[in-house]
Write a protein that holds these residues in place. Structure first.
Motif, PDB file in Angstrom:
ATOM      1  N   MET A 165       0.818  -1.106  -0.006  1.00 39.17           N
ATOM      2  CA  MET A 165       0.080  -0.023  -0.133  1.00 39.17           C
ATOM      3  C   MET A 165       0.966   1.089  -0.151  1.00 39.17           C
ATOM      4  SD  MET A 165      -1.013  -0.207   3.998  1.00 39.17           S
ATOM      5  CE  MET A 165      -0.852  -2.051   3.942  1.00 39.17           C
ATOM      6  N   ARG A 166       0.359   2.268  -0.474  1.00 41.13           N
ATOM      7  CA  ARG A 166       0.939   3.488  -0.320  1.00 41.13           C
ATOM      8  C   ARG A 166       0.637   4.046   1.227  1.00 41.13           C
ATOM      9  NH1 ARG A 166      -0.699   7.801  -4.436  1.00 41.13           N
ATOM     10  NH2 ARG A 166      -2.777   6.469  -4.431  1.00 41.13           N
ATOM     11  N   PRO A 167       1.492   4.676   1.671  1.00 41.84           N
ATOM     12  CA  PRO A 167       1.306   5.394   3.123  1.00 41.84           C
ATOM     13  C   PRO A 167       0.349   6.497   3.224  1.00 41.84           C
ATOM     14  CG  PRO A 167       3.477   4.825   2.936  1.00 41.84           C
ATOM     15  CD  PRO A 167       3.107   4.652   1.423  1.00 41.84           C
ATOM     16  N   PRO A 168      -0.147   7.281   4.007  1.00 33.59           N
ATOM     17  CA  PRO A 168      -0.886   8.306   4.154  1.00 33.59           C
ATOM     18  C   PRO A 168      -0.392   9.534   3.279  1.00 33.59           C
ATOM     19  CG  PRO A 168      -1.146   7.174   6.183  1.00 33.59           C
ATOM     20  CD  PRO A 168      -0.251   6.461   5.578  1.00 33.59           C
ATOM     21  N   ALA A 169      -0.950  10.166   2.701  1.00 37.92           N
ATOM     22  CA  ALA A 169      -0.170  11.381   2.043  1.00 37.92           C
ATOM     23  C   ALA A 169       0.268  12.343   3.124  1.00 37.92           C
ATOM     24  CB  ALA A 169      -1.632  12.232   1.410  1.00 37.92           C
TER      25      ALA A 169
ATOM     26  N   PRO B 150      -3.472   1.446  -3.672  1.00 34.65           N
ATOM     27  CA  PRO B 150      -4.364   2.258  -2.509  1.00 34.65           C
ATOM     28  C   PRO B 150      -3.684   2.318  -1.665  1.00 34.65           C
ATOM     29  CG  PRO B 150      -5.553   0.055  -3.213  1.00 34.65           C
ATOM     30  CD  PRO B 150      -4.208   0.057  -3.793  1.00 34.65           C
ATOM     31  N   ARG B 151      -3.971   3.807  -0.802  1.00 33.94           N
ATOM     32  CA  ARG B 151      -3.278   4.368   0.306  1.00 33.94           C
ATOM     33  C   ARG B 151      -3.822   3.472   1.412  1.00 33.94           C
ATOM     34  NH1 ARG B 151       0.073   8.688  -0.229  1.00 33.94           N
ATOM     35  NH2 ARG B 151      -0.256  10.087  -1.934  1.00 33.94           N
ATOM     36  N   PHE B 152      -3.190   3.522   2.524  1.00 30.66           N
ATOM     37  CA  PHE B 152      -3.677   2.668   3.853  1.00 30.66           C
ATOM     38  C   PHE B 152      -4.926   3.154   4.154  1.00 30.66           C
ATOM     39  CE2 PHE B 152      -3.902   2.872   8.404  1.00 30.66           C
ATOM     40  CZ  PHE B 152      -3.984   1.542   8.726  1.00 30.66           C
ATOM     41  N   GLY B 153      -5.550   4.223   4.100  1.00 32.48           N
ATOM     42  CA  GLY B 153      -6.589   4.832   4.730  1.00 32.48           C
ATOM     43  C   GLY B 153      -7.946   3.878   3.607  1.00 32.48           C
ATOM     44  N   GLU B 154      -7.458   3.960   2.348  1.00 27.13           N
ATOM     45  CA  GLU B 154      -8.384   3.441   1.296  1.00 27.13           C
ATOM     46  C   GLU B 154      -8.457   1.890   1.394  1.00 27.13           C
ATOM     47  OE1 GLU B 154      -7.564   6.351  -2.413  1.00 27.13           O
ATOM     48  OE2 GLU B 154      -6.172   4.759  -1.747  1.00 27.13           O
ATOM     49  N   LEU B 155      -7.279   1.234   1.868  1.00 27.16           N
ATOM     50  CA  LEU B 155      -7.223  -0.228   2.056  1.00 27.16           C
ATOM     51  C   LEU B 155      -7.893  -0.713   3.151  1.00 27.16           C
ATOM     52  CD1 LEU B 155      -6.130  -2.716   0.312  1.00 27.16           C
ATOM     53  CD2 LEU B 155      -4.157  -2.123   1.551  1.00 27.16           C
ATOM     54  N   PHE B 156      -7.815   0.240   4.276  1.00 23.36           N
ATOM     55  CA  PHE B 156      -8.096  -0.364   5.737  1.00 23.36           C
ATOM     56  C   PHE B 156      -9.523  -1.179   5.867  1.00 23.36           C
ATOM     57  CE2 PHE B 156      -9.582  -0.176  10.135  1.00 23.36           C
ATOM     58  CZ  PHE B 156      -8.483  -1.014  10.727  1.00 23.36           C
ATOM     59  N   PRO B 157     -10.527  -0.667   5.017  1.00 23.47           N
ATOM     60  CA  PRO B 157     -11.843  -1.608   4.995  1.00 23.47           C
ATOM     61  C   PRO B 157     -11.563  -2.908   4.676  1.00 23.47           C
ATOM     62  CG  PRO B 157     -12.433   0.664   3.914  1.00 23.47           C
ATOM     63  CD  PRO B 157     -10.758   0.577   4.291  1.00 23.47           C
ATOM     64  N   GLU B 158     -10.737  -3.276   3.892  1.00 30.02           N
ATOM     65  CA  GLU B 158     -10.301  -4.631   3.650  1.00 30.02           C
ATOM     66  C   GLU B 158      -9.712  -5.316   4.877  1.00 30.02           C
ATOM     67  OE1 GLU B 158      -9.443  -6.129  -0.516  1.00 30.02           O
ATOM     68  OE2 GLU B 158      -9.423  -3.822  -1.105  1.00 30.02           O
ATOM     69  N   ILE B 159      -8.831  -4.669   5.073  1.00 30.81           N
ATOM     70  CA  ILE B 159      -7.904  -5.169   6.393  1.00 30.81           C
ATOM     71  C   ILE B 159      -8.926  -5.306   7.557  1.00 30.81           C
ATOM     72  CG2 ILE B 159      -5.947  -4.454   7.984  1.00 30.81           C
ATOM     73  CD1 ILE B 159      -4.761  -2.808   5.688  1.00 30.81           C
ATOM     74  N   GLY B 160      -9.523  -4.223   7.908  1.00 32.28           N
ATOM     75  CA  GLY B 160     -10.581  -4.304   9.048  1.00 32.28           C
ATOM     76  C   GLY B 160     -11.482  -5.688   8.753  1.00 32.28           C
ATOM     77  N   ALA B 161     -12.135  -5.624   7.804  1.00 27.19           N
ATOM     78  CA  ALA B 161     -12.932  -6.977   7.446  1.00 27.19           C
ATOM     79  C   ALA B 161     -12.237  -8.196   7.547  1.00 27.19           C
ATOM     80  CB  ALA B 161     -13.339  -6.888   5.924  1.00 27.19           C
ATOM     81  N   PHE B 162     -11.072  -8.499   7.139  1.00 27.79           N
ATOM     82  CA  PHE B 162     -10.346  -9.652   7.507  1.00 27.79           C
ATOM     83  C   PHE B 162     -10.239 -10.070   8.932  1.00 27.79           C
ATOM     84  CE2 PHE B 162      -6.710 -12.630   8.044  1.00 27.79           C
ATOM     85  CZ  PHE B 162      -6.897 -13.476   6.976  1.00 27.79           C
ATOM     86  N   ILE B 163      -9.921  -8.827   9.701  1.00 31.34           N
ATOM     87  CA  ILE B 163      -9.671  -8.903  10.957  1.00 31.34           C
ATOM     88  C   ILE B 163     -10.898  -9.447  11.709  1.00 31.34           C
ATOM     89  CG2 ILE B 163      -8.891  -7.862  13.213  1.00 31.34           C
ATOM     90  CD1 ILE B 163      -6.902  -6.195  11.524  1.00 31.34           C
ATOM     91  N   GLY B 164     -11.791  -8.501  11.299  1.00 27.81           N
ATOM     92  CA  GLY B 164     -13.370  -8.908  11.925  1.00 27.81           C
ATOM     93  C   GLY B 164     -13.244  -8.269  13.455  1.00 27.81           C
ATOM     94  N   ALA B 165     -13.850  -9.167  14.173  1.00 27.23           N
ATOM     95  CA  ALA B 165     -14.083  -9.154  15.673  1.00 27.23           C
ATOM     96  C   ALA B 165     -12.954  -9.683  16.294  1.00 27.23           C
ATOM     97  CB  ALA B 165     -15.217  -9.460  16.318  1.00 27.23           C
ATOM     98  N   ASP B 166     -11.898 -10.501  15.685  1.00 27.14           N
ATOM     99  CA  ASP B 166     -10.736 -11.240  16.369  1.00 27.14           C
ATOM    100  C   ASP B 166      -9.989 -10.433  17.230  1.00 27.14           C
ATOM    101  OD1 ASP B 166     -11.592 -13.362  14.942  1.00 27.14           O
ATOM    102  OD2 ASP B 166      -9.881 -13.633  13.627  1.00 27.14           O
ATOM    103  N   ILE B 167      -9.249 -11.061  18.243  1.00 26.06           N
ATOM    104  CA  ILE B 167      -8.350 -10.543  19.105  1.00 26.06           C
ATOM    105  C   ILE B 167      -6.992 -10.403  18.230  1.00 26.06           C
ATOM    106  CG2 ILE B 167      -6.631 -11.262  20.852  1.00 26.06           C
ATOM    107  CD1 ILE B 167      -9.135 -12.618  22.315  1.00 26.06           C
ATOM    108  N   LEU B 168      -6.220  -9.206  18.097  1.00 22.36           N
ATOM    109  CA  LEU B 168      -5.252  -9.071  17.413  1.00 22.36           C
ATOM    110  C   LEU B 168      -3.873  -9.704  18.123  1.00 22.36           C
ATOM    111  CD1 LEU B 168      -5.363  -5.897  15.662  1.00 22.36           C
ATOM    112  CD2 LEU B 168      -5.448  -8.008  14.508  1.00 22.36           C
TER     113      LEU B 168
END
Length: 336
Positions: free
Chosen positions: A41-45, A69-87
């Motif tokens: 990903m590209r880091p934030p601007a 995509p920048r991190f902020g644009e990609l985070f919905p996909e990252i967050g969806a993969f994590i879901g409600a899991d413990i990190l």
């Protein structure tokens, strides 16, 4: 509930933790890896410059992420993969800090996460001269093939947590923490439009508004000035990985030793100037990495630590990068 969690690892473009350029994720169900994902990903601007030190470690350049995509644009996909899991992460304060700072400087809110740190668990459950990811992964029976590849590092982190749970007879993260007498940490939800920004984000935004010179420190030659040894901060967070430790520095750091000692004390550790029977952590500069413990490229203090470790004294050796992750410095902090 089984041993369920998602392990995560970020690599960053520069010393600001809110500059992610890659992420690896490993999902575990019932103590088994069931799914993996990774992204460039590209880091934030305004936080997307690539420092030489970081590129030298992970090999990712600005050209590699151009058009991503920048991190902020990609985070919905990252967050969806994590879901409600413990990190789970190796030095979780860094990786959770990447999420927080990356979203803050992108102007985006972030969810709450319960998380576990496999560095802290490694300290509790293994007896290693270094709890850096390669050493802990080897002890867990999941040796790293390519350290600082985010997908490989996340997979290794998952393997360490699975191994530690097995050694403690725990069938879930909750059981593991109960057996060790620990309380699981949590990063609360935040909204930069409403909440105070984290200190790393405030510092990065201030630097971006100015010349940006605060992001890069020049190497200073000559014999390092030790400086005073400040008293530990009595109000420091007990859950921080440096809290309660006795820390000694050796070799050239990219920040001055007086500043390093002050940062150490701020987090509840006691800085000292020489290795003694009280020492629990040695921070090594001069570009040291964990593999140097085996190659012999060590300072006199580091050799003394190895001798004491062989005699049964528990001392952990940290690279400067690992230390800077823990204290939130800009100077070349990269993932463990």
């Amino acid at each position: 509930m089984g041993l369920d969690f998602t392990a995560i690892d970020f690599e960053t473009a520069n010393g600001f933790r809110g500059s992610p350029c890659s992420v690896g994720l490993t999902k575990v169900r019932g103590g088994k890896v069931v799914e993996e994902a990774s992204w460039l990903m590209r880091p934030p601007a305004s936080h997307d410059h690539f420092d030489y030190h970081n590129v030298r470690i992970h090999g990712i350049t600005a050209a590699d992420v151009a058009g991503r995509p920048r991190f902020g644009e990609l985070f919905p996909e990252i967050g969806a993969f994590i879901g409600a899991d413990i990190l789970a992460a190796h030095n979780a304060a860094f990786d959770l800090g990447v999420i927080r700072s990356g979203l803050e400087v992108s102007g985006l809110p972030g969810p709450a996460y319960d998380y576990v740190c496999t560095v802290m668990l490694s300290r509790r459950c293994y007896s290693l001269v270094s709890n850096s990811l390669p050493f802990a992964a080897e002890e867990a029976g999941v040796p790293l093939v390519k350290h600082h590849d985010a997908a490989e590092d996340a997979r290794a982190c998952a393997g360490i947590l699975i191994d530690i749970a097995g050694r403690n007879g725990a069938n879930s993260i909750a059981e593991l923490y109960l057996s060790l007498g620990l309380v699981m940490p949590r990063q609360e939800a935040f909204d930069p439009a409403r909440d105070t920004l984290s200190k790393p984000s405030l510092a990065a935004l201030s630097s971006a508004a100015g010349s940006g010179a605060g992001l890069v420190r020049q190497f200073q030659g000559g014999w390092p000035e030790e400086g005073a040894n400040p008293e530990p901060n009595p109000l420091a967070e007990p859950g921080h990985p440096l809290y309660g430790q006795t820390v000694v520095f050796t070799g050239q750091l990219s920040i001055g030793r007086p500043e390093a000692k002050q940062r150490t004390a701020d987090f509840g550790a006691r800085p000292e100037s020489r290795v003694t029977g009280r020492t629990t952590v040695l921070v090594v500069g001069d570009g040291f990495v964990a593999s140097d413990l085996r190659s012999g490229r060590l300072t006199g203090k580091a050799r003394r630590v190895l001798e004491l470790h062989e005699r049964g004294q528990t001392i952990e050796v940290l690279s400067e990068g690992e230390f800077l992750q823990m204290v939130g410095s800009f100077a070349g902090a990269v993932s463990a």
